[in-house]
Motif scaffolding. Sequence first.
Motif, PDB file in Angstrom:
ATOM      1  N   HIS A 241     -39.933  40.346  18.079  1.00 42.73           N
ATOM      2  CA  HIS A 241     -39.130  39.974  19.238  1.00 42.73           C
ATOM      3  C   HIS A 241     -39.851  38.945  20.099  1.00 42.73           C
ATOM      4  CE1 HIS A 241     -36.543  40.375  22.736  1.00 42.73           C
ATOM      5  NE2 HIS A 241     -35.674  41.002  21.951  1.00 42.73           N
ATOM      6  N   GLU A 242     -41.146  39.141  20.239  1.00 40.88           N
ATOM      7  CA  GLU A 242     -41.913  38.302  21.161  1.00 40.88           C
ATOM      8  C   GLU A 242     -42.317  36.974  20.514  1.00 40.88           C
ATOM      9  OE1 GLU A 242     -45.196  36.656  23.317  1.00 40.88           O
ATOM     10  OE2 GLU A 242     -45.495  37.641  21.388  1.00 40.88           O
ATOM     11  N   PRO A 261     -34.455  36.058  17.511  1.00 39.08           N
ATOM     12  CA  PRO A 261     -34.651  37.507  17.686  1.00 39.08           C
ATOM     13  C   PRO A 261     -33.687  38.121  18.695  1.00 39.08           C
ATOM     14  CG  PRO A 261     -36.564  36.249  18.485  1.00 39.08           C
ATOM     15  CD  PRO A 261     -35.710  35.313  17.735  1.00 39.08           C
ATOM     16  N   GLU A 262     -33.340  37.341  19.743  1.00 41.19           N
ATOM     17  CA  GLU A 262     -32.421  37.888  20.748  1.00 41.19           C
ATOM     18  C   GLU A 262     -31.088  38.249  20.089  1.00 41.19           C
ATOM     19  OE1 GLU A 262     -33.658  34.631  21.131  1.00 41.19           O
ATOM     20  OE2 GLU A 262     -35.475  35.467  22.021  1.00 41.19           O
ATOM     21  N   GLN A 263     -30.746  37.488  19.061  1.00 41.83           N
ATOM     22  CA  GLN A 263     -29.476  37.763  18.397  1.00 41.83           C
ATOM     23  C   GLN A 263     -29.623  38.869  17.355  1.00 41.83           C
ATOM     24  OE1 GLN A 263     -27.623  34.323  16.442  1.00 41.83           O
ATOM     25  NE2 GLN A 263     -27.066  35.761  14.820  1.00 41.83           N
ATOM     26  N   ASP A 266     -31.517  42.125  19.172  1.00 40.23           N
ATOM     27  CA  ASP A 266     -30.859  42.701  20.343  1.00 40.23           C
ATOM     28  C   ASP A 266     -29.357  42.862  20.152  1.00 40.23           C
ATOM     29  OD1 ASP A 266     -33.293  42.735  21.516  1.00 40.23           O
ATOM     30  OD2 ASP A 266     -33.026  40.868  22.648  1.00 40.23           O
ATOM     31  N   LYS A 287     -37.425  48.950  22.180  1.00 39.84           N
ATOM     32  CA  LYS A 287     -36.278  48.158  22.618  1.00 39.84           C
ATOM     33  C   LYS A 287     -34.951  48.789  22.195  1.00 39.84           C
ATOM     34  CE  LYS A 287     -38.232  43.915  23.785  1.00 39.84           C
ATOM     35  NZ  LYS A 287     -39.625  43.974  23.393  1.00 39.84           N
TER      36      LYS A 287
END
Lengths: 287, 269
Positions: A241-242, A261-263, A266, A287
């Motif tokens: 993620h980071e 990663p946001e998509q 998350d 998360k």
Amino acid sequence: MSDMKQLSTTPATHPVHPAEKPGVLVKPGAEPVLKATNITKWFGENHVLRGASITVWPGETVCILGRSGSGKSTFLRSLNFLEDPTDGTVEIDSVVVGADPFHTEGGERQERIREVRMRAGMVFQEFNLFPHLSVIENCVEAPVHVKKMDRKEAEAIAEKYLVKVGLLEKRDEYPSRLSGGQRQRVAIARALTMQPKVLLFDEPTSALDPTLVGEVLKVMADLAHEGRTMIVVTHEMDFAHEAADRVYYMDQGEFAEVGPPEQVIDAPKDPRTKEFLSRFRTLGGKK
Amino acid sequence: MSDAQRLALAVADAQASRTKAWSRRFRLTWGAVVALLIVFIATSLNVEIGFMTSATPFILGGIGLTILVSAASITLATALATIGALGRLSGNAVINGIASFYVSFFRGTPLILQLLFWYLALPQVGIVLDPILCAIVALGMNYGAYMTEIFRAGVQAVPLGQREAAAALGMSNRTAFVRIIAPQAFRIIVPAIGNDFVAMLKDSALASTVSLHEILWRAQNIGAQKFKTLQTFMIAAMVYWVLTIVFTALQNRIETRLSAGDRNKAVKG
């Protein structure tokens, strides 16, 4: 999904899928560092990789996620031909090697595979440091004996990377005297000393004591942020993620979902990715 | 000093004295067995000190030849085993086939037959070898076959990850073998070479059958002349025994040194 299928099965000239577009860090007009197309692997009757493709641009960090047995390690090991794929093509820095399932090509293909390997540094789950060589010797062995680099010059490069992984003071130690985290950091320095175009990480923290995972991930995150091109097979969701520019989710030998990663992490769209991540969360992910 | 510390010291003391008592009993047992042996020889075997003192130097004169033949044979065997192991590891069916035939044939036939073959059978086709050469070739080729398999196993004992790491760094198979695999296999193989050398010291006695004047030949011949082989064989046995004790001790020292290196260097990548 249908787009992904098309991506997986068309030859090297496939049009770039929207999710495969370079991340924001990538300079416009740059050529991909690594392009693997339609990588397919049969182990006997077992269809491990079903035509998986990946394109990586310079400076990108790409994480490959997926459950155990999904084929992600086999895919990574196909990129430098530690696994010989049944079908597909790998292109790194304009060196192209195709699958040769019937062994019809000779030594010239082996030479191209070596060219690919010299351009793709690999970090293994089990470190695989050479136990009979000291830390510095581990680092310079291949530059000196493969690239025919001058030993002094190779040692200077190795020392630079040992500083980066924070282990210069262990320069003359032997691997058996190092902790797991230190061994893995030496393995990273060893891969870097070959000055590869891309680094391949095969679950680099999975064999480590939990207290030692952090020091290795930190080195990897630093490398990602300074613009190294990296492909990381990992279960470390926070790291992905980071540090990742893009995440590939692999399921049963093919990529089910690709994106930032946001998509993918998350807000996954593919039901298989969703299920994997929900399981991950119930198993204690943050998360 | 606390009670807990006193207890710990007492426990350690008791353990130390138990260990001491055990090694005392062990040494006493050895002493008793050797003393019994000497008494048995002295009383029942009609020793004849005069004969023994004249025969012993003659038998001892064979030590040089025994060691020479063993050393030359182990050198030949090591060279053959290196080539043989490379053959057995080769992907080439012809080379692998030849190496596997060598191992099978020379392990599958008696050593003494092989020795007599070089000495007695070859002259029939006009090839006459010096007895010392016969012994060296026979022992070397036979041990080489056994050691081929040991060397091969030593190479295969190097973890697969080492090969993969070498390959991933762009090393050719040849470079990976010379720089990464062979040095690690060597540590595994060296003790085996030592073992085989000690075994060879004893098997070199077979060379007496091709009239090589080593320890056993001398014992047999001087004994036969005076009908006193009982005494001379006893002497020869002692000589071989002392030789193997000396070389085993030497081998242990080399192994200790090697494994000390291992603690600093090798194991788990």
